[in-house]
Scaffold this motif. Structure first.
Motif: not given
Length: 135
Positions: A50-53, A56-62, A104-116
């Motif tokens: 989940c975190v690694l996905k 990848e997802r936020f590399s495009g958005m950020m 910001l990446l950490k914040k996004n991972i923690e906010k939007f990760g389904t499994i997280y």
């Protein structure tokens, strides 16, 4: 969204999770305890995936580029009742891109990760996201 998997096992042998076109072997017997992942390790693998996905997802958005990302996850298991109490993760992003904002990446991972977010409801999670120059 809905998800679907199948799994099967044979008595006194090990088991397989069937997901799309992938099969993932896992251990259910003491003989394979050192060879195949157990259910707890698969759980941590789902968390790491989940975190690694989301990296990848936020590399495009950020709008940052990276060559690879790694994650280590450690967990503390309690006995009574058996459950995970605390997950600790460390993500390393290998990049030469100065635009990467790891906070910001950490914040996004923690906010939007389904499994997280699913795991967060049942146990404590702490972690870091850092970057390394990739040579």
């Amino acid at each position: 969204m809905e998800y679907h998997i199948k799994a099967s096992s044979v008595s006194n042998q090990d088991a397989i999770i069937h997901i799309k076109q992938s099969d993932i072997d896992f251990g259910t017997t003491p003989e394979m305890a050192e060879t195949l992942p157990n259910p707890a390790e698969l759980f941590l693998g789902a968390f790491a995936s989940c975190v690694l996905k989301n990296v990848e997802r936020f590399s495009g958005m950020m709008k940052f580029s990276y060559t690879k990302a790694t994650i280590e996850v450690n967990a503390t298991r309690l006995e009574n009742p058996p459950r995970m109490e605390h997950l600790i993760y460390n993500v390393t992003i290998y990049t030469n891109d100065n635009k990467l904002n790891t906070d910001l990446l950490k914040k996004n991972i923690e906010k939007f990760g389904t499994i997280y977010n699913t795991v967060k409801l049942s146990c404590a999670i702490s972690g870091t996201v850092s970057s390394k120059q990739h040579v």
